[in-house]
Design a protein around this motif. Structure first.
Motif, PDB file in Angstrom:
ATOM      1  N   LYS A 196      -3.877   3.150   4.385  1.00 51.38           N
ATOM      2  CA  LYS A 196      -2.812   2.198   4.698  1.00 51.38           C
ATOM      3  C   LYS A 196      -2.807   0.961   3.813  1.00 51.38           C
ATOM      4  O   LYS A 196      -1.834   0.225   3.786  1.00 51.38           O
ATOM      5  N   ASN A 197      -3.880   0.739   3.058  1.00 45.95           N
ATOM      6  CA  ASN A 197      -3.909  -0.400   2.142  1.00 45.95           C
ATOM      7  C   ASN A 197      -3.404  -0.019   0.745  1.00 45.95           C
ATOM      8  O   ASN A 197      -3.442  -0.832  -0.165  1.00 45.95           O
ATOM      9  N   ARG A 198      -2.928   1.201   0.588  1.00 48.37           N
ATOM     10  CA  ARG A 198      -2.398   1.674  -0.699  1.00 48.37           C
ATOM     11  C   ARG A 198      -0.915   1.979  -0.574  1.00 48.37           C
ATOM     12  O   ARG A 198      -0.452   2.485   0.443  1.00 48.37           O
ATOM     13  N   ALA A 199      -0.194   1.674  -1.637  1.00 44.70           N
ATOM     14  CA  ALA A 199       1.239   1.967  -1.654  1.00 44.70           C
ATOM     15  C   ALA A 199       1.453   3.476  -1.674  1.00 44.70           C
ATOM     16  O   ALA A 199       0.728   4.210  -2.340  1.00 44.70           O
ATOM     17  N   ALA A 200       2.447   3.929  -0.919  1.00 45.71           N
ATOM     18  CA  ALA A 200       2.769   5.354  -0.844  1.00 45.71           C
ATOM     19  C   ALA A 200       4.234   5.560  -1.228  1.00 45.71           C
ATOM     20  O   ALA A 200       5.089   4.725  -0.929  1.00 45.71           O
ATOM     21  N   ILE A 201       4.500   6.674  -1.905  1.00 45.78           N
ATOM     22  CA  ILE A 201       5.862   7.081  -2.262  1.00 45.78           C
ATOM     23  C   ILE A 201       6.048   8.511  -1.767  1.00 45.78           C
ATOM     24  O   ILE A 201       5.239   9.374  -2.071  1.00 45.78           O
TER      25      ILE A 201
ATOM     26  N   LYS B  32       6.826   5.092  10.199  1.00 47.34           N
ATOM     27  CA  LYS B  32       5.610   4.869  10.996  1.00 47.34           C
ATOM     28  C   LYS B  32       4.494   4.177  10.214  1.00 47.34           C
ATOM     29  O   LYS B  32       3.488   3.794  10.793  1.00 47.34           O
ATOM     30  N   HIS B  33       4.660   4.044   8.925  1.00 46.49           N
ATOM     31  CA  HIS B  33       3.605   3.488   8.069  1.00 46.49           C
ATOM     32  C   HIS B  33       4.179   2.354   7.238  1.00 46.49           C
ATOM     33  O   HIS B  33       5.215   2.510   6.601  1.00 46.49           O
ATOM     34  N   GLU B  34       3.482   1.242   7.210  1.00 43.02           N
ATOM     35  CA  GLU B  34       3.960   0.070   6.479  1.00 43.02           C
ATOM     36  C   GLU B  34       3.552   0.089   5.012  1.00 43.02           C
ATOM     37  O   GLU B  34       3.644  -0.928   4.335  1.00 43.02           O
ATOM     38  N   ASN B  35       3.102   1.233   4.507  1.00 42.83           N
ATOM     39  CA  ASN B  35       2.702   1.297   3.106  1.00 42.83           C
ATOM     40  C   ASN B  35       3.626   2.149   2.236  1.00 42.83           C
ATOM     41  O   ASN B  35       3.413   2.234   1.038  1.00 42.83           O
ATOM     42  N   PHE B  36       4.667   2.728   2.806  1.00 40.67           N
ATOM     43  CA  PHE B  36       5.632   3.449   1.968  1.00 40.67           C
ATOM     44  C   PHE B  36       6.498   2.428   1.239  1.00 40.67           C
ATOM     45  O   PHE B  36       7.096   1.554   1.868  1.00 40.67           O
ATOM     46  N   ILE B  37       6.558   2.540  -0.093  1.00 41.86           N
ATOM     47  CA  ILE B  37       7.354   1.592  -0.870  1.00 41.86           C
ATOM     48  C   ILE B  37       8.701   2.172  -1.275  1.00 41.86           C
ATOM     49  O   ILE B  37       9.610   1.422  -1.607  1.00 41.86           O
ATOM     50  N   CYS B  38       8.844   3.506  -1.259  1.00 41.60           N
ATOM     51  CA  CYS B  38      10.142   4.124  -1.545  1.00 41.60           C
ATOM     52  C   CYS B  38      10.049   5.625  -1.300  1.00 41.60           C
ATOM     53  O   CYS B  38       8.964   6.168  -1.089  1.00 41.60           O
TER      54      CYS B  38
ATOM     55  N   THR C 289      11.582  -0.591   8.290  1.00 44.32           N
ATOM     56  CA  THR C 289      10.702   0.019   9.287  1.00 44.32           C
ATOM     57  C   THR C 289      10.697  -0.848  10.542  1.00 44.32           C
ATOM     58  O   THR C 289      11.159  -1.998  10.496  1.00 44.32           O
ATOM     59  N   PRO C 290      10.160  -0.352  11.652  1.00 42.13           N
ATOM     60  CA  PRO C 290      10.062  -1.197  12.843  1.00 42.13           C
ATOM     61  C   PRO C 290       9.283  -2.497  12.580  1.00 42.13           C
ATOM     62  O   PRO C 290       9.551  -3.515  13.202  1.00 42.13           O
ATOM     63  N   GLY C 291       8.352  -2.469  11.610  1.00 42.45           N
ATOM     64  CA  GLY C 291       7.589  -3.664  11.250  1.00 42.45           C
ATOM     65  C   GLY C 291       8.317  -4.584  10.284  1.00 42.45           C
ATOM     66  O   GLY C 291       7.793  -5.630   9.902  1.00 42.45           O
ATOM     67  N   GLY C 292       9.528  -4.207   9.860  1.00 36.32           N
ATOM     68  CA  GLY C 292      10.339  -5.062   9.008  1.00 36.32           C
ATOM     69  C   GLY C 292      10.218  -4.810   7.517  1.00 36.32           C
ATOM     70  O   GLY C 292      10.799  -5.540   6.713  1.00 36.32           O
ATOM     71  N   ARG C 293       9.490  -3.796   7.116  1.00 34.11           N
ATOM     72  CA  ARG C 293       9.324  -3.488   5.687  1.00 34.11           C
ATOM     73  C   ARG C 293      10.560  -2.742   5.180  1.00 34.11           C
ATOM     74  O   ARG C 293      10.971  -1.729   5.738  1.00 34.11           O
ATOM     75  N   ALA C 294      11.168  -3.240   4.102  1.00 34.60           N
ATOM     76  CA  ALA C 294      12.331  -2.597   3.499  1.00 34.60           C
ATOM     77  C   ALA C 294      11.855  -1.439   2.622  1.00 34.60           C
ATOM     78  O   ALA C 294      11.022  -1.627   1.743  1.00 34.60           O
ATOM     79  N   VAL C 295      12.393  -0.245   2.871  1.00 35.14           N
ATOM     80  CA  VAL C 295      12.000   0.947   2.112  1.00 35.14           C
ATOM     81  C   VAL C 295      13.232   1.499   1.392  1.00 35.14           C
ATOM     82  O   VAL C 295      14.108   2.098   2.017  1.00 35.14           O
ATOM     83  N   PRO C 296      13.310   1.315   0.056  1.00 36.08           N
ATOM     84  CA  PRO C 296      14.395   1.929  -0.709  1.00 36.08           C
ATOM     85  C   PRO C 296      14.219   3.451  -0.734  1.00 36.08           C
ATOM     86  O   PRO C 296      13.114   3.955  -0.889  1.00 36.08           O
ATOM     87  N   GLN C 297      15.344   4.161  -0.586  1.00 36.70           N
ATOM     88  CA  GLN C 297      15.345   5.620  -0.596  1.00 36.70           C
ATOM     89  C   GLN C 297      16.379   6.062  -1.617  1.00 36.70           C
ATOM     90  O   GLN C 297      17.505   5.575  -1.590  1.00 36.70           O
ATOM     91  N   MET C 298      15.970   6.946  -2.531  1.00 37.28           N
ATOM     92  CA  MET C 298      16.818   7.310  -3.658  1.00 37.28           C
ATOM     93  C   MET C 298      16.984   8.809  -3.793  1.00 37.28           C
ATOM     94  O   MET C 298      16.017   9.555  -3.718  1.00 37.28           O
TER      95      MET C 298
ATOM     96  N   PHE D 267      18.867  -0.294 -11.912  1.00 38.32           N
ATOM     97  CA  PHE D 267      18.753  -1.285 -10.849  1.00 38.32           C
ATOM     98  C   PHE D 267      17.278  -1.632 -10.684  1.00 38.32           C
ATOM     99  O   PHE D 267      16.410  -1.050 -11.328  1.00 38.32           O
ATOM    100  N   SER D 268      16.999  -2.563  -9.828  1.00 36.46           N
ATOM    101  CA  SER D 268      15.604  -2.897  -9.518  1.00 36.46           C
ATOM    102  C   SER D 268      15.487  -3.136  -8.024  1.00 36.46           C
ATOM    103  O   SER D 268      16.489  -3.327  -7.339  1.00 36.46           O
ATOM    104  N   PHE D 269      14.268  -3.082  -7.551  1.00 38.15           N
ATOM    105  CA  PHE D 269      14.039  -3.415  -6.157  1.00 38.15           C
ATOM    106  C   PHE D 269      12.673  -4.078  -5.989  1.00 38.15           C
ATOM    107  O   PHE D 269      11.766  -3.859  -6.779  1.00 38.15           O
ATOM    108  N   ALA D 270      12.583  -4.915  -4.973  1.00 42.01           N
ATOM    109  CA  ALA D 270      11.338  -5.605  -4.662  1.00 42.01           C
ATOM    110  C   ALA D 270      10.473  -4.715  -3.788  1.00 42.01           C
ATOM    111  O   ALA D 270      10.973  -3.900  -3.008  1.00 42.01           O
ATOM    112  N   VAL D 271       9.168  -4.883  -3.923  1.00 43.50           N
ATOM    113  CA  VAL D 271       8.210  -4.119  -3.128  1.00 43.50           C
ATOM    114  C   VAL D 271       7.317  -5.106  -2.383  1.00 43.50           C
ATOM    115  O   VAL D 271       6.712  -5.986  -3.005  1.00 43.50           O
ATOM    116  N   ALA D 272       7.260  -4.972  -1.075  1.00 43.79           N
ATOM    117  CA  ALA D 272       6.318  -5.778  -0.294  1.00 43.79           C
ATOM    118  C   ALA D 272       4.925  -5.156  -0.466  1.00 43.79           C
ATOM    119  O   ALA D 272       4.813  -3.939  -0.609  1.00 43.79           O
ATOM    120  N   PRO D 273       3.868  -5.978  -0.444  1.00 47.84           N
ATOM    121  CA  PRO D 273       2.533  -5.395  -0.571  1.00 47.84           C
ATOM    122  C   PRO D 273       2.242  -4.423   0.579  1.00 47.84           C
ATOM    123  O   PRO D 273       2.778  -4.589   1.678  1.00 47.84           O
TER     124      PRO D 273
END
Length: 160
Positions: A12-17, A70-76, A94-103, A150-156
């Motif tokens: 969970k401390n690593r970014a996931a795609i 369900k996981h706050e580590n998915f970045i896209c 996500t329910p925790g408020g993390r924005a997840v771009p989907q392409m 385009f670009s998008f921001a990633v939360a840690p």
């Protein structure tokens, strides 16, 4: 999906795609068999593998509800599969408020089986920004339309 949930939770401390085949539809919605049924063509629930596995498949909405959100580590998320213009984007929190771009990106219907088009993603050194551009080495050209550049921001990642 059980395995992917285990991996995302364990790291969970690593970014996931999430990279999958059929997740997002060309109209900027996720595949959703329960809501749209066969109206969204090419849904995994309508494929032979679904019939052969007693419907042991997941569409985009199921992957969102049961994995990504369900996981706050998915970045896209990234997927192909879909024809028409082969492009789509949506960002969902996500329910925790993390924005997840989907392409959605699929070039197979372009001339010569796709003209070698690739989606390039450049991650900033601090991991907080991603620049996206589509490039064809076959044509030696970039597509700079808003759907292709385009670009998008990633939360840690959570707990990072």
């Amino acid at each position: 999906m059980r395995w992917a949930n285990e991996v995302a939770a364990k790291h969970k401390n690593r970014a996931a795609i999430l990279i999958t085949h059929a997740y997002m539809y060309y109209d900027e919605t996720r595949y959703d068999w329960k809501k749209y049924g066969a109206k969204q063509t090419w849904n995994p629930h309508n494929y032979g593998v679904a019939k052969a596995t007693n419907d042991d498949v997941s569409d985009g909405e199921e992957l969102w509800q049961n994995l990504v959100s369900k996981h706050e580590n998915f970045i896209c998320t990234l997927n192909g599969h879909v024809l028409n213009d082969g492009l789509g984007r949506v960002t969902t929190k996500t329910p925790g408020g993390r924005a997840v771009p989907q392409m959605l990106v699929n070039f197979q219907m372009k001339p010569n089986g796709g003209d070698g088009w690739l989606r390039l993603m450049e991650f900033s050194t601090d991991g907080r920004q991603v620049k996206v551009v589509d490039y064809s080495p076959t044509r030696n050209e970039r597509n700079e339309s808003p759907q292709n550049k385009f670009s998008f921001a990633v939360a840690p990642a959570a707990n990072a």
